[in-house]
Motif scaffolding. Structure first.
Motif, PDB file in Angstrom:
ATOM      1  N   ASP A 154     -47.016  71.768  32.963  1.00  0.00           N
ATOM      2  CA  ASP A 154     -47.387  72.949  33.439  1.00  0.00           C
ATOM      3  C   ASP A 154     -47.502  73.249  34.861  1.00  0.00           C
ATOM      4  OD1 ASP A 154     -47.947  73.927  30.691  1.00  0.00           O
ATOM      5  OD2 ASP A 154     -50.106  73.003  30.734  1.00  0.00           O
ATOM      6  N   SER A 155     -47.719  71.984  35.728  1.00  0.00           N
ATOM      7  CA  SER A 155     -47.632  72.125  37.015  1.00  0.00           C
ATOM      8  C   SER A 155     -46.600  72.491  37.715  1.00  0.00           C
ATOM      9  CB  SER A 155     -48.108  70.903  37.575  1.00  0.00           C
ATOM     10  OG  SER A 155     -47.235  69.867  37.538  1.00  0.00           O
ATOM     11  N   VAL A 156     -45.344  72.576  36.963  1.00  0.00           N
ATOM     12  CA  VAL A 156     -43.951  72.806  37.714  1.00  0.00           C
ATOM     13  C   VAL A 156     -43.472  73.960  36.746  1.00  0.00           C
ATOM     14  CG1 VAL A 156     -43.898  70.951  38.930  1.00  0.00           C
ATOM     15  CG2 VAL A 156     -42.909  71.087  36.533  1.00  0.00           C
ATOM     16  N   ARG A 157     -44.184  74.544  35.669  1.00  0.00           N
ATOM     17  CA  ARG A 157     -43.478  75.374  34.547  1.00  0.00           C
ATOM     18  C   ARG A 157     -42.999  76.485  35.344  1.00  0.00           C
ATOM     19  NH1 ARG A 157     -43.541  74.589  29.632  1.00  0.00           N
ATOM     20  NH2 ARG A 157     -45.335  73.276  29.715  1.00  0.00           N
ATOM     21  N   ARG A 158     -43.513  77.235  36.346  1.00  0.00           N
ATOM     22  CA  ARG A 158     -43.133  78.386  36.799  1.00  0.00           C
ATOM     23  C   ARG A 158     -41.760  78.365  37.540  1.00  0.00           C
ATOM     24  NH1 ARG A 158     -48.167  81.605  39.828  1.00  0.00           N
ATOM     25  NH2 ARG A 158     -49.499  81.865  37.921  1.00  0.00           N
ATOM     26  N   GLN A 159     -41.402  77.476  38.253  1.00  0.00           N
ATOM     27  CA  GLN A 159     -40.404  77.067  38.890  1.00  0.00           C
ATOM     28  C   GLN A 159     -39.295  76.394  38.380  1.00  0.00           C
ATOM     29  OE1 GLN A 159     -43.342  76.144  40.393  1.00  0.00           O
ATOM     30  NE2 GLN A 159     -43.377  77.791  41.694  1.00  0.00           N
ATOM     31  N   HIS A 160     -39.703  75.542  37.244  1.00  0.00           N
ATOM     32  CA  HIS A 160     -38.793  74.662  36.737  1.00  0.00           C
ATOM     33  C   HIS A 160     -39.234  74.381  35.223  1.00  0.00           C
ATOM     34  CE1 HIS A 160     -37.412  73.674  40.572  1.00  0.00           C
ATOM     35  NE2 HIS A 160     -38.860  73.165  41.038  1.00  0.00           N
ATOM     36  N   PRO A 161     -39.011  75.271  34.412  1.00  0.00           N
ATOM     37  CA  PRO A 161     -39.565  75.066  32.944  1.00  0.00           C
ATOM     38  C   PRO A 161     -38.928  73.904  32.128  1.00  0.00           C
ATOM     39  CG  PRO A 161     -38.163  77.135  33.122  1.00  0.00           C
ATOM     40  CD  PRO A 161     -38.387  76.521  34.612  1.00  0.00           C
ATOM     41  N   ALA A 162     -39.683  73.254  31.575  1.00  0.00           N
ATOM     42  CA  ALA A 162     -39.250  72.289  30.359  1.00  0.00           C
ATOM     43  C   ALA A 162     -40.163  72.017  29.352  1.00  0.00           C
ATOM     44  CB  ALA A 162     -38.879  70.953  31.338  1.00  0.00           C
ATOM     45  N   GLU A 163     -39.685  71.317  28.219  1.00  0.00           N
ATOM     46  CA  GLU A 163     -40.463  71.250  27.036  1.00  0.00           C
ATOM     47  C   GLU A 163     -40.353  69.778  26.677  1.00  0.00           C
ATOM     48  OE1 GLU A 163     -38.440  73.298  23.506  1.00  0.00           O
ATOM     49  OE2 GLU A 163     -39.619  74.682  24.972  1.00  0.00           O
ATOM     50  N   VAL A 164     -41.132  69.234  25.898  1.00  0.00           N
ATOM     51  CA  VAL A 164     -41.105  67.973  25.401  1.00  0.00           C
ATOM     52  C   VAL A 164     -40.309  68.002  24.103  1.00  0.00           C
ATOM     53  CG1 VAL A 164     -42.227  66.109  24.423  1.00  0.00           C
ATOM     54  CG2 VAL A 164     -43.278  67.172  26.283  1.00  0.00           C
ATOM     55  N   ALA A 165     -39.228  67.069  24.055  1.00  0.00           N
ATOM     56  CA  ALA A 165     -38.313  67.235  22.750  1.00  0.00           C
ATOM     57  C   ALA A 165     -39.215  65.952  21.970  1.00  0.00           C
ATOM     58  CB  ALA A 165     -37.160  66.735  23.059  1.00  0.00           C
ATOM     59  N   GLU A 166     -39.323  64.739  22.540  1.00  0.00           N
ATOM     60  CA  GLU A 166     -39.876  63.687  21.893  1.00  0.00           C
ATOM     61  C   GLU A 166     -40.442  62.580  22.882  1.00  0.00           C
ATOM     62  OE1 GLU A 166     -38.630  60.153  18.441  1.00  0.00           O
ATOM     63  OE2 GLU A 166     -37.057  61.345  19.393  1.00  0.00           O
ATOM     64  N   PHE A 167     -41.616  61.896  22.417  1.00  0.00           N
ATOM     65  CA  PHE A 167     -42.070  60.888  23.213  1.00  0.00           C
ATOM     66  C   PHE A 167     -42.222  59.461  22.575  1.00  0.00           C
ATOM     67  CE2 PHE A 167     -45.852  58.602  25.247  1.00  0.00           C
ATOM     68  CZ  PHE A 167     -44.967  57.815  26.231  1.00  0.00           C
ATOM     69  N   ASP A 168     -41.393  58.728  22.843  1.00  0.00           N
ATOM     70  CA  ASP A 168     -41.663  57.324  22.167  1.00  0.00           C
ATOM     71  C   ASP A 168     -42.856  56.319  22.712  1.00  0.00           C
ATOM     72  OD1 ASP A 168     -41.436  54.776  21.053  1.00  0.00           O
ATOM     73  OD2 ASP A 168     -39.337  54.723  20.585  1.00  0.00           O
ATOM     74  N   ALA A 169     -44.121  56.062  22.417  1.00  0.00           N
ATOM     75  CA  ALA A 169     -44.882  55.409  23.178  1.00  0.00           C
ATOM     76  C   ALA A 169     -44.632  54.006  23.092  1.00  0.00           C
ATOM     77  CB  ALA A 169     -46.142  55.788  22.565  1.00  0.00           C
ATOM     78  N   ASP A 170     -43.751  53.498  22.105  1.00  0.00           N
ATOM     79  CA  ASP A 170     -43.662  51.899  22.264  1.00  0.00           C
ATOM     80  C   ASP A 170     -42.405  51.528  23.541  1.00  0.00           C
ATOM     81  OD1 ASP A 170     -45.096  51.664  19.932  1.00  0.00           O
ATOM     82  OD2 ASP A 170     -43.489  52.169  18.312  1.00  0.00           O
ATOM     83  N   THR A 171     -41.675  52.571  23.567  1.00  0.00           N
ATOM     84  CA  THR A 171     -40.693  52.300  24.783  1.00  0.00           C
ATOM     85  C   THR A 171     -40.920  53.016  26.136  1.00  0.00           C
ATOM     86  OG1 THR A 171     -39.155  54.102  23.980  1.00  0.00           O
ATOM     87  CG2 THR A 171     -38.916  52.101  22.833  1.00  0.00           C
ATOM     88  N   GLY A 172     -41.939  53.900  25.903  1.00  0.00           N
ATOM     89  CA  GLY A 172     -42.125  54.805  27.084  1.00  0.00           C
ATOM     90  C   GLY A 172     -40.992  55.797  27.364  1.00  0.00           C
ATOM     91  N   THR A 173     -40.188  56.058  26.595  1.00  0.00           N
ATOM     92  CA  THR A 173     -39.008  56.786  26.790  1.00  0.00           C
ATOM     93  C   THR A 173     -39.467  58.404  26.352  1.00  0.00           C
ATOM     94  OG1 THR A 173     -37.542  55.312  26.312  1.00  0.00           O
ATOM     95  CG2 THR A 173     -36.669  57.783  26.064  1.00  0.00           C
ATOM     96  N   LEU A 174     -39.301  59.168  27.381  1.00  0.00           N
ATOM     97  CA  LEU A 174     -39.585  60.783  27.110  1.00  0.00           C
ATOM     98  C   LEU A 174     -38.522  61.629  27.322  1.00  0.00           C
ATOM     99  CD1 LEU A 174     -41.762  63.072  26.975  1.00  0.00           C
ATOM    100  CD2 LEU A 174     -41.515  62.971  29.605  1.00  0.00           C
ATOM    101  N   ARG A 175     -38.145  62.388  26.152  1.00  0.00           N
ATOM    102  CA  ARG A 175     -37.085  63.282  25.895  1.00  0.00           C
ATOM    103  C   ARG A 175     -37.505  64.462  26.293  1.00  0.00           C
ATOM    104  NH1 ARG A 175     -34.173  64.631  22.258  1.00  0.00           N
ATOM    105  NH2 ARG A 175     -35.413  63.809  20.352  1.00  0.00           N
ATOM    106  N   LEU A 176     -36.814  65.252  27.378  1.00  0.00           N
ATOM    107  CA  LEU A 176     -37.203  66.579  27.654  1.00  0.00           C
ATOM    108  C   LEU A 176     -36.124  67.493  27.559  1.00  0.00           C
ATOM    109  CD1 LEU A 176     -38.710  65.467  31.134  1.00  0.00           C
ATOM    110  CD2 LEU A 176     -40.147  66.397  29.096  1.00  0.00           C
ATOM    111  N   ARG A 177     -36.543  68.812  27.136  1.00  0.00           N
ATOM    112  CA  ARG A 177     -35.548  69.860  26.927  1.00  0.00           C
ATOM    113  C   ARG A 177     -35.821  70.850  28.128  1.00  0.00           C
ATOM    114  NH1 ARG A 177     -36.819  71.374  22.062  1.00  0.00           N
ATOM    115  NH2 ARG A 177     -35.238  69.772  21.067  1.00  0.00           N
ATOM    116  N   SER A 178     -34.639  71.130  28.882  1.00  0.00           N
ATOM    117  CA  SER A 178     -34.784  72.025  29.910  1.00  0.00           C
ATOM    118  C   SER A 178     -34.769  73.612  29.537  1.00  0.00           C
ATOM    119  CB  SER A 178     -33.578  72.062  30.888  1.00  0.00           C
ATOM    120  OG  SER A 178     -32.020  72.269  29.881  1.00  0.00           O
ATOM    121  N   GLY A 179     -35.826  74.332  29.954  1.00  0.00           N
ATOM    122  CA  GLY A 179     -35.891  75.623  29.578  1.00  0.00           C
ATOM    123  C   GLY A 179     -35.080  76.410  30.375  1.00  0.00           C
TER     124      GLY A 179
END
Length: 209
Positions: A125-150
């Motif tokens: 949310d803090s950067v959404r105006r300039q750089h929109p992105a959304e969460v595709a998936e977060f794996d808490a076990d590995t700490g891996t976050l997949r993001l999808r560019s908006g």
């Protein structure tokens, strides 16, 4: 206390002491650190290093104190500014939790009241105006976050995309340091729903005759 220790940082909670205990109504630790005691302790450590005649180690230790002082001093200044601004309809708590510097301090000491998913959302949310992105998936076990560019108003060139991703990753690192790696997928990579084919019904045997 010498001049070099009058700006010593307040000590972090002692090892084994429950963090945020006061806010949860638990008993306070037996020994509560204060600025004077912490300053004396820092001075003792620096003097011990100086007696070892290791100028490089002594200089590194003093630099470490200055860096920590700058970090915590900036955090305290930001907290006081947000508490005094009074511009948030939701109250100061909401403003504090939206701030990346304050959040990094709270997370560092395990005092942040929100879980990882909520803080990742705040980061985006803090950067959404300039750089929109959304969460595709977060794996808490590995700490891996997949993001999808908006979608954005940028030109779509590779340099702009790279700068946008770096801005998003920097925000996530501040709000959710437990995210150890981030992967990106393009907006067009999301699975498309299957198309429903509509055609005329083939003639039955009765109509065909």
């Amino acid at each position: 206390m010498s001049a070099r220790t009058t700006t010593a940082p307040a000590a972090a909670p002692q090892a084994g002491a429950p963090r945020g205990a006061a806010s949860r109504g638990a008993a306070a630790p037996a020994a509560v650190p204060n600025a004077e005691a912490t300053g004396r302790r820092v001075e003792e450590v620096l003097d011990r290093l100086a007696r070892r005649d290791d100028r490089e180690a002594s200089a590194a230790a003093e630099e470490l104190v200055r860096v920590l002082m700058d970090f915590y001093g900036a955090g305290l200044a930001r907290i006081m500014h947000l508490l005094g601004s009074g511009t948030d309809d939701d109250g100061p708590r909401s403003a504090l939790l939206r701030d990346d510097l304050v959040t990094s301090l709270l997370v560092l000491h395990d005092l942040h009241p929100e879980d990882t998913a909520a803080r990742i959302g705040r980061a985006l949310d803090s950067v959404r105006r300039q750089h929109p992105a959304e969460v595709a998936e977060f794996d808490a076990d590995t700490g891996t976050l997949r993001l999808r560019s908006g979608d954005s108003d940028g030109c779509g060139c590779p340099s702009t995309s790279q700068q946008a991703q770096q801005a998003v990753e920097a925000a996530v690192s501040c709000f959710a340091p437990e995210v150890t790696s981030m992967q990106w997928e393009a907006a067009g990579d999301r699975p498309e729903p299957a198309l429903l084919q509509i055609s005329r019904r083939p003639p039955t045997a009765a109509t065909a005759s």
